[in-house]
Scaffold this motif. Structure first.
Motif, mmCIF file in Angstrom:
data_model
loop_
_atom_site.group_PDB
_atom_site.id
_atom_site.type_symbol
_atom_site.label_atom_id
_atom_site.label_comp_id
_atom_site.label_asym_id
_atom_site.label_seq_id
_atom_site.Cartn_x
_atom_site.Cartn_y
_atom_site.Cartn_z
ATOM 1 N N ALA A 19 0.824 -1.300 0.048
ATOM 2 C CA ALA A 19 0.034 0.032 -0.197
ATOM 3 C C ALA A 19 0.743 1.360 0.163
ATOM 4 C CB ALA A 19 -0.953 -0.004 1.195
ATOM 5 N N ASP A 20 2.140 1.074 0.678
ATOM 6 C CA ASP A 20 2.817 2.427 0.878
ATOM 7 C C ASP A 20 3.373 2.762 -0.684
ATOM 8 O OD1 ASP A 20 2.237 2.588 3.462
ATOM 9 O OD2 ASP A 20 4.329 1.472 4.018
ATOM 10 N N ARG A 22 1.876 1.997 -3.347
ATOM 11 C CA ARG A 22 0.785 2.584 -4.275
ATOM 12 C C ARG A 22 0.674 3.893 -4.056
ATOM 13 N NH1 ARG A 22 -1.925 -2.355 -2.143
ATOM 14 N NH2 ARG A 22 -3.560 -0.807 -1.273
ATOM 15 N N ASP A 23 0.800 4.202 -2.636
ATOM 16 C CA ASP A 23 0.587 5.812 -2.298
ATOM 17 C C ASP A 23 1.649 6.726 -3.103
ATOM 18 O OD1 ASP A 23 -0.685 7.684 -0.836
ATOM 19 O OD2 ASP A 23 0.481 7.693 0.953
ATOM 20 N N ARG A 26 0.831 6.707 -6.884
ATOM 21 C CA ARG A 26 -0.246 7.562 -7.046
ATOM 22 C C ARG A 26 -0.001 9.183 -6.893
ATOM 23 N NH1 ARG A 26 -2.976 6.193 -3.285
ATOM 24 N NH2 ARG A 26 -2.861 7.665 -1.652
ATOM 25 N N ILE A 27 0.961 9.776 -5.956
ATOM 26 C CA ILE A 27 1.341 10.904 -6.055
ATOM 27 C C ILE A 27 2.155 11.377 -6.921
ATOM 28 C CG2 ILE A 27 2.842 12.410 -4.715
ATOM 29 C CD1 ILE A 27 2.202 11.093 -1.919
ATOM 30 N N GLU A 39 -7.090 1.414 -7.357
ATOM 31 C CA GLU A 39 -5.868 0.651 -7.092
ATOM 32 C C GLU A 39 -6.405 -0.865 -6.559
ATOM 33 O OE1 GLU A 39 -4.154 2.604 -3.799
ATOM 34 O OE2 GLU A 39 -3.996 4.500 -4.683
ATOM 35 N N GLN A 322 -1.239 14.141 4.261
ATOM 36 C CA GLN A 322 -0.537 13.266 3.404
ATOM 37 C C GLN A 322 0.987 13.093 4.012
ATOM 38 O OE1 GLN A 322 0.517 15.001 -0.729
ATOM 39 N NE2 GLN A 322 -0.562 13.263 -1.310
ATOM 40 N N ARG A 325 0.777 10.315 6.485
ATOM 41 C CA ARG A 325 0.801 9.120 5.604
ATOM 42 C C ARG A 325 2.066 8.618 5.399
ATOM 43 N NH1 ARG A 325 -3.346 11.119 2.752
ATOM 44 N NH2 ARG A 325 -2.267 10.883 0.687
ATOM 45 N N LEU A 326 2.814 9.546 5.124
ATOM 46 C CA LEU A 326 4.209 9.203 4.317
ATOM 47 C C LEU A 326 5.149 8.978 5.546
ATOM 48 C CD1 LEU A 326 5.125 11.987 1.631
ATOM 49 C CD2 LEU A 326 4.287 9.407 1.422
ATOM 50 N N SER A 329 4.357 5.389 6.479
ATOM 51 C CA SER A 329 4.899 4.381 5.797
ATOM 52 C C SER A 329 6.370 4.224 6.065
ATOM 53 C CB SER A 329 4.762 4.953 4.234
ATOM 54 O OG SER A 329 3.535 5.229 3.972
#
Length: 496
Positions: A19-20, A22-23, A26-27, A39, A322, A325-326, A329
């Protein structure tokens, strides 16, 4: 007066089990002008997302649970014949690119490439609509398939000195000679315990009882009980030792629990020494371990590098959510790296005979809740509140390995169930995936073991470390097929 129509951004679906990552993708893609519309975390779900969105571009990982990228590729190609499919993987391009092309891929890029490079590559692949470009790969270091070197004959090992002949018949010297001989034997054993090959000292009698085994021999035999007849620990080896017991410097090959070895016999004045050399096989296994461990490490490193790159782009203007979230990760990927290095260190300690266990009275609830924290798909059921005798840090390592194994090879729902089992407490880690192939079950807990043909990878050390740690804490771990599918791995520890 007419206005020029604004071109529609190309629509992208990302299919990857991390998932990390994918994030981050996406960015990067959004920043590069693409529209990420969906996703998925495995090939089967990815097919459904592609069916729903009909994207222009699909970024597809190869190694995923449930259904891998190679399996999903033909279905995705049938659903979106004109879409550009770019394969993302940590595998070397030479190993997987031909399969990806045959299954319908338009391009191949390794996860270790910088995000800007991946973005430029995707732009290049999509720049010529309706035409499949020759497959290219980025950031690829060719890796040959590791093959074990042929076994080499070791240098003649250092042997214990022969029993010293008596120089004086006087009774008063007997005790001193015995003490000197015992000291010489003890110092020799200490030296042989550091040898890179296995050394067994056997009583020179028909049963060939094990007098001493160094750490490498213990690993190869899979047993460590002084006084055990060799026929109990290794029947084939015992038969060959018996056959060659009168030969001078006899050598032969045989199969042990830890792999195939070349055995060499030496006689002393009081015992039979058996040297077990598995150097050729160990070198081959080491090469395979390095290759697979490098793949496991590369994923978290790619995510961490991508986060650093993303923060360098937009860190000053990025929204707090955001950024948070990073940072989450970063913590997750750092824990993955810590687990990998912990397993490597533990395996090395096991082989050197330096593994240490700190036995304490441990309350299971806080340990288990700490391990499952952040894993919203894991249910915890505690039907036995008794504390256990264990090393809390090693217990945490064992549970982390089993849960990571369940997430890698199994499927939700996941459960940790603590239940009574006589004088022991059992901790079941349950998943509902496809289960372990029957032909692989007997190899599950062996060092560097992985099921043949499995796409999901690992170091091959996780379950080996779990069983060794469990037994070092006077417990055990076993696998049983789940009653409704999937697997149940059960750790048993002595209740206090």
């Amino acid at each position: 007066m007419s206005a020029l129509a604004t071109p529609r951004p190309q629509r992208v679906v990302i299919i990857d089990d991390t998932a990390d990552l994918r994030d981050l993708l996406r960015i990067a893609l959004t920043r590069g002008g693409f529209d990420v519309v969906g996703e998925a975390g495995d090939g089967s779900s990815g097919i459904e997302v592609v069916r729903h969105h009909r994207p222009d571009v699909v970024l597809l990982d190869l190694a995923m649970p449930v259904m891998d990228g190679i399996e999903a590729l033909p279905s995705i190609r049938r659903l979106c014949p004109a879409a550009k499919i770019v394969v993302l993987s940590g595998f070397g391009a030479q190993q997987m690119s031909a399969r990806a092309v045959a299954a319908g891929a338009d391009g191949y890029v390794q996860k270790g490439a910088p995000l800007t490079t991946i973005l430029d590559y995707v732009r290049g692949v999509t720049s010529t609509p309706g035409e499949r470009k020759p497959l290219r790969s980025l950031a690829v270091v060719p890796v040959a398939d590791p093959v074990a070197d042929p076994p080499a004959t070791p240098a003649r090992p250092v042997e214990p000195a022969a029993e010293p002949p008596a120089q004086a018949p006087a009774a008063q010297t007997a005790g001193a000679e015995t003490a000197e001989r015992d000291a010489a034997r003890a110092s020799t054993r200490e030296a042989l315990d550091l040898a890179p090959y296995g050394v067994l000292e056997l009583a020179d009698e028909p049963l060939f009882r094990i007098v001493h085994a160094n750490p490498v021999a213990v690993r190869l035999l899979g047993i460590d009980r002084t006084g055990t007849p060799l026929a109990v620990a290794a029947p084939d080896l015992a038969a060959l030792v018996s056959f060659h017991r009168l030969d001078t410097d006899a050598s032969f090959e045989t199969e042990l629990e830890g792999g195939r070895v070349k055995a060499t016999l030496r006689r002393t004045g009081w015992s039979v020494l058996v040297y077990l050399d598995s150097t050729g096989e160990d070198v081959g296994r080491l090469r395979r371990a390095i290759a697979t461990t490098a793949h496991e490490v590369r994923g978290p490193v790619a995510v961490l590098c991508g986060i650093a790159e993303t923060l360098a782009w937009d860190g000053d203007t990025m929204a707090y959510d955001q950024t948070r979230r990073l940072m989450d990760s970063v913590a997750r990927q750092a824990r993955i790296l810590d687990r990998i290095t912990a397993d490597l260190l533990t395996a090395a300690q096991i082989q050197r005979g330096t593994l240490r266990i700190d036995h304490q009275v441990v309350d299971l609830r806080p340990v288990i809740l700490g391990v499952v924290e952040g894993r919203g798909d894991v249910e915890v059921v505690i039907d036995d509140p008794r504390p256990v005798r264990a090393d809390p840090l090693r217990l945490e390592q064992m549970l982390t390995n089993l849960l990571s194994n369940a997430h890698k090879y199994g499927a939700a729902p996941f459960r940790v169930h603590v239940r009574p089992e006589g004088a022991h407490v059992a901790i079941d880690v349950v998943d509902h995936g496809p289960g372990v192939p029957s032909e692989f079950r007997e190899h599950l807990f062996r060092e560097f073991a992985r099921a043949h043909g499995a796409v999901a990878t690992g170091t091959g050390l996780g379950l080996y470390v779990v069983r060794t740690l469990a037994r070092a804490q006077n417990g055990d771990v076993v696998h049983t097929p789940g009653p409704d599918g999937g697997s149940v791995f059960s750790i048993t520890l002595l209740a206090t």
